[in-house]
Design an enzyme around this catalytic site. Structure first.
Site, short mmCIF file in Angstrom:
data_model
loop_
_atom_site.label_atom_id
_atom_site.label_comp_id
_atom_site.label_asym_id
_atom_site.label_seq_id
_atom_site.Cartn_x
_atom_site.Cartn_y
_atom_site.Cartn_z
N HIS A 52 0.68 -1.06 -0.29
CA HIS A 52 -0.18 0.27 0.29
C HIS A 52 0.75 1.43 0.36
O HIS A 52 1.82 1.43 0.18
CB HIS A 52 -0.54 -0.24 0.86
CG HIS A 52 -0.30 0.61 2.79
ND1 HIS A 52 -0.07 -0.66 3.01
CD2 HIS A 52 0.39 1.07 3.18
CE1 HIS A 52 0.93 -0.57 4.09
NE2 HIS A 52 1.17 0.96 4.32
N ALA A 53 0.87 2.49 -0.10
CA ALA A 53 1.09 3.98 0.17
C ALA A 53 -0.09 4.41 0.87
O ALA A 53 -1.42 4.25 1.23
CB ALA A 53 1.36 4.84 -1.31
#
Length: 134
Positions: A52-53
């Site tokens: 994820h970011a």
């Protein structure tokens, strides 16, 4: 990758024959106020974490026991970091995709975060991340 998207932070290592000690204080060694702390452990062989970011949240990732690899991706380039020293942290800026792999047996990953958990801050799909990066 642009060095503005990550940095290795050296935390104080206080050596003592009784056992070493490392400290991380908000706004001193950690360049933000720590608002959340979490850790992962007992990661099965071959499994990955992360994926994820964040749009707003900054994080420092520390291998407090064992080792693992953090791969950072800015949408154009990737760079891998093998973390295995509990006195070093990897500061990950916003808008950077991260995956954690290759956990050694007994590895513990500690994360210091600038924000409390907020699901809307996460980008979980890589295609959405690439669109976000524009």
């Amino acid at each position: 990758m642009d060095k503005n998207q990550y940095s290795i932070i050296e935390l104080p290592k206080i050596c003592d024959p009784r056992g070493n000690l490392t400290v991380a204080e908000s706004m001193k060694q950690v360049p933000f106020e720590v608002r959340r702390v979490y850790w992962t452990y007992d990661v099965p062989s071959g499994e990955s974490r992360g994926g994820h970011a964040h749009k707003q949240c900054l994080e420092i990732i520390i291998a407090i026991s064992g080792s693992f690899t953090v791969t950072l991706d800015n949408g154009k380039e990737k760079q891998a970091f093998h973390l295995n020293h509990p006195w070093q942290g990897l500061l990950v800026e916003t808008g950077v995709w991260r995956t954690l792999d290759d956990f050694s047996s007994g590895a513990v990953c500690l994360v210091l975060a600038s924000d409390p958990y907020d699901e809307s801050d996460y980008i979980y799909e890589y295609d959405d991340f690439l669109k976000y990066k524009g």
